[in-house]
Design an enzyme around this catalytic site. Structure first.
Site, PDB file in Angstrom:
ATOM      1  N   TYR A 280       8.433  86.757  34.386  1.00 52.17           N
ATOM      2  CA  TYR A 280       7.171  87.184  33.908  1.00 52.17           C
ATOM      3  C   TYR A 280       6.362  87.207  35.524  1.00 52.17           C
ATOM      4  O   TYR A 280       6.440  86.973  36.043  1.00 52.17           O
ATOM      5  CB  TYR A 280       6.298  86.191  33.300  1.00 52.17           C
ATOM      6  CG  TYR A 280       4.784  86.892  33.075  1.00 52.17           C
ATOM      7  CD1 TYR A 280       3.824  86.637  33.387  1.00 52.17           C
ATOM      8  CD2 TYR A 280       4.932  88.314  32.073  1.00 52.17           C
ATOM      9  CE1 TYR A 280       2.545  87.486  33.561  1.00 52.17           C
ATOM     10  CE2 TYR A 280       3.639  88.738  31.588  1.00 52.17           C
ATOM     11  CZ  TYR A 280       1.981  88.275  31.793  1.00 52.17           C
ATOM     12  OH  TYR A 280       1.114  88.986  31.999  1.00 52.17           O
TER      13      TYR A 280
ATOM     14  N   ASP B 116       8.757  86.686  43.908  1.00 53.58           N
ATOM     15  CA  ASP B 116       7.335  86.595  43.297  1.00 53.58           C
ATOM     16  C   ASP B 116       6.839  84.737  43.675  1.00 53.58           C
ATOM     17  O   ASP B 116       7.757  84.043  42.447  1.00 53.58           O
ATOM     18  CB  ASP B 116       7.374  87.077  41.879  1.00 53.58           C
ATOM     19  CG  ASP B 116       6.140  86.804  40.770  1.00 53.58           C
ATOM     20  OD1 ASP B 116       5.659  87.339  39.536  1.00 53.58           O
ATOM     21  OD2 ASP B 116       5.714  86.510  41.866  1.00 53.58           O
TER      22      ASP B 116
ATOM     23  N   LYS C  29      -2.785  82.477  42.240  1.00 51.34           N
ATOM     24  CA  LYS C  29      -3.209  81.523  41.227  1.00 51.34           C
ATOM     25  C   LYS C  29      -3.276  80.496  42.906  1.00 51.34           C
ATOM     26  O   LYS C  29      -5.081  80.827  43.419  1.00 51.34           O
ATOM     27  CB  LYS C  29      -2.373  81.790  41.089  1.00 51.34           C
ATOM     28  CG  LYS C  29      -1.455  81.928  40.359  1.00 51.34           C
ATOM     29  CD  LYS C  29      -0.409  81.363  39.122  1.00 51.34           C
ATOM     30  CE  LYS C  29      -0.039  82.306  38.115  1.00 51.34           C
ATOM     31  NZ  LYS C  29      -0.563  81.823  36.937  1.00 51.34           N
TER      32      LYS C  29
HETATM   33  P1  KE4 Z   1      -2.191  87.579  37.089  1.00 48.37           P
HETATM   34  O1  KE4 Z   1      -1.962  88.903  36.719  1.00 48.37           O
HETATM   35  O2  KE4 Z   1      -2.028  87.053  35.482  1.00 48.37           O
HETATM   36  O3  KE4 Z   1      -2.946  86.589  38.205  1.00 48.37           O
HETATM   37  O4  KE4 Z   1      -0.222  87.196  37.224  1.00 48.37           O
HETATM   38  C1  KE4 Z   1       0.776  87.540  36.843  1.00 48.37           C
HETATM   39  C2  KE4 Z   1       1.681  86.805  36.920  1.00 48.37           C
HETATM   40  C3  KE4 Z   1       2.767  87.449  38.005  1.00 48.37           C
HETATM   41  N1  KE4 Z   1       4.007  86.588  38.673  1.00 48.37           N
HETATM   42  C4  KE4 Z   1       4.203  85.250  37.722  1.00 48.37           C
HETATM   43  C5  KE4 Z   1       4.936  84.314  38.142  1.00 48.37           C
HETATM   44  C6  KE4 Z   1       3.028  84.696  36.866  1.00 48.37           C
HETATM   45  O5  KE4 Z   1       3.364  83.225  36.089  1.00 48.37           O
HETATM   46  C7  KE4 Z   1       2.098  85.411  36.543  1.00 48.37           C
HETATM   47  C8  KE4 Z   1       0.699  84.944  35.714  1.00 48.37           C
HETATM   48  N2  KE4 Z   1       1.131  83.562  34.787  1.00 48.37           N
HETATM   49  C9  KE4 Z   1       0.518  83.628  33.844  1.00 48.37           C
HETATM   50  C10 KE4 Z   1       1.139  81.933  32.641  1.00 48.37           C
HETATM   51  N3  KE4 Z   1       2.475  82.096  33.450  1.00 48.37           N
HETATM   52  C11 KE4 Z   1      -0.863  83.695  33.246  1.00 48.37           C
HETATM   53  C12 KE4 Z   1      -1.269  83.341  32.208  1.00 48.37           C
HETATM   54  C13 KE4 Z   1      -2.213  84.286  31.177  1.00 48.37           C
HETATM   55  O6  KE4 Z   1      -1.771  84.914  31.607  1.00 48.37           O
HETATM   56  O7  KE4 Z   1      -3.270  83.820  31.403  1.00 48.37           O
END
Ligand code: KE4
Length: 423
Positions: free
Chosen positions: A144, A239, A267
């Protein structure tokens, strides 16, 4: 567990927000029940509005490696806010955080901050396409990378949780340039390159997937992916939004000594405030506006509060012994959970302070094997642990995070809670 006020708040939230939440996984659709509404967090603990207290292993989905409301981070935010919250103009803190990231992450010579991990991966993919002049990209099934259209293809995290790895609203021709391969299978990756030897701009992957549960890379897999991208002139994009500053100060690329061309972060580098970043070799990053012709922009990019929170966080992480401490606590938790759940079909995975208990007795090495997990049993385990005051991610396909705020007592209490779980 008393949830009276959370249930009232949940009714209200669903009148104003789609599904009652601002991000889908928070809605507990993967596990059922009412999500507790949080009142506050401190250290490794979260308290909900009914006064229930939990040991937190979600850490806001990864950012809070220091724990909640760390005093140095709070002070940094308060001092920055007192000077103003945003200027849309250069500030020295942006250069300070950029330098820390460049000094820490082996692949990064130049870095651009944005406001989320999604923005980081979206921008890095555009840059890879602009730099190579190629259109196609390869992502791994179950990884993801945020909710940008062309990456919502066989995506992980909430997309797997809700069984919608390919989102509605993404026109087929938006995703036509996105090819997918199974994670941990270098031969399958090379087979795609053999079909499109000069069309792949980049291979994007989480070096340690944390969005289909936690899946460690097989021996030499990352090295093989690096060799294949070099052979075909494609860029390698790590990523590291989760793994960056999580599994080592220099991320997975330091841990496995595999250097990508581009890295996405998020994060942890924002210390709990909205942030993302992408970086890489100067030759590639100089293609970004205003220097080059790949456009990317953002009103709040490099926001002083997020920069300050990020700086304060990294200043704590660069201290000697940080990652040894995380390793001690995480290893204690992993072995305790394995022992506590030994009579239940479970498969345990861990890299550093990223852990996952899969409810399957088969080894998990990719999206297909992760999906064999018994999500009904996970849901029962989740609610059992919640009743015991343990705050887990409400999905089988996420990561359990240990922070520097956790103590041996927290870990032992968590293991004791797991001992009480029965199928
Ligand atoms: P954000 O756009 O949510 O800040 O980041 C996206 C993203 C990109 N790459 C990786 C490896 C990620 O894990 C994420 C976002 N992680 C999720 C949970 N695994 C965020 C939680 C959510 O979607 O509420």
């Amino acid at each position: 567990m008393n949830q009276k006020r959370s249930q009232q708040a949940w009714e209200i939230a669903q009148q104003y927000l789609p599904g009652g939440v601002n991000s889908p996984v928070r809605a507990y659709r993967g596990v059922g029940g009412t999500p507790p509404f949080v009142a506050k967090g401190r250290g490794a603990q979260i308290e909900d509005i009914d006064g229930n207290i939990y040991i937190d292993y979600v850490a806001s989905w990864g950012p809070l490696i220091l724990g909640h409301a760390h005093p140095e981070v709070l002070t940094a935010i308060q001092q920055a806010a007192a000077q103003g919250t945003s200027f849309g103009a250069p500030t020295e803190r942006e250069s300070l955080l950029a330098k820390k990231i460049i000094d820490a992450v082996p692949s990064i010579e130049r870095v651009r901050c944005v406001n989320s991990g999604t923005e980081a991966t979206m921008s890095a993919i555009r840059l890879a396409r602009g730099f190579t002049g190629r259109d196609k990209i390869i992502k791994m099934e179950g990884c993801y990378h945020g909710h940008v259209d062309h990456l919502l293809v066989k995506a992980g995290s909430g997309a797997i949780t809700f069984g919608m790895p390919d989102s509605a609203g993404v026109p087929a021709d938006f995703a036509q340039h996105t090819l997918t391969a199974p994670y941990n299978d270098a031969d399958a990756l090379e087979a795609i390159f053999k079909k499109f030897p000069e069309e792949i701009a980049c291979v994007a992957l989480e070096p340690i997937p944390g969005n289909m549960g936690v899946i460690p890379p097989k021996e030499s897999y990352l090295q093989d992916v690096r060799a294949i991208t070099e052979k075909y002139g494609a860029l390698l994009l790590f990523d590291e939004v989760i793994s960056g500053f999580r599994v080592a100060y220099g991320g997975a690329q330091e841990l496995y000594d595999v250097i990508p061309d581009l890295t996405c972060l998020g994060k942890i580098i924002g210390g709990g405030l909205p942030v993302g970043a992408y970086g890489g070799k100067k030759e590639i990053m100089d293609c970004i506006a205003p220097l080059g012709d790949v456009y990317q922009a953002g009103t709040l990019s490099g926001n002083p509060l997020a920069m300050s929170a990020g700086l304060a966080t990294l200043e704590q992480l660069e201290k000697p012994g940080t990652y040894q401490r995380l390793e001690e606590l995480s290893a204690r938790l992993a072995s305790g959970l394995e022992d506590a759940l030994k009579d239940i079909p479970t498969y345990h995975a861990r890299v550093g302070s990223m852990l996952c208990t899969f409810f399957t007795d088969e080894p998990v090495s990719d999206y297909q094997t992760a999906k064999q997990s018994d999500t009904e049993m996970f849901a029962r385990y989740f609610h059992h642990m919640q009743e015991q005051g343990i705050w887990l991610a409400p999905s089988q396909f996420e990561t359990m995070f240990v922070s520097l705020a956790h103590t041996e007592e927290d870990i032992d209490r968590t293991v004791e809670a797991a001992c009480g779980f029965r199928m």
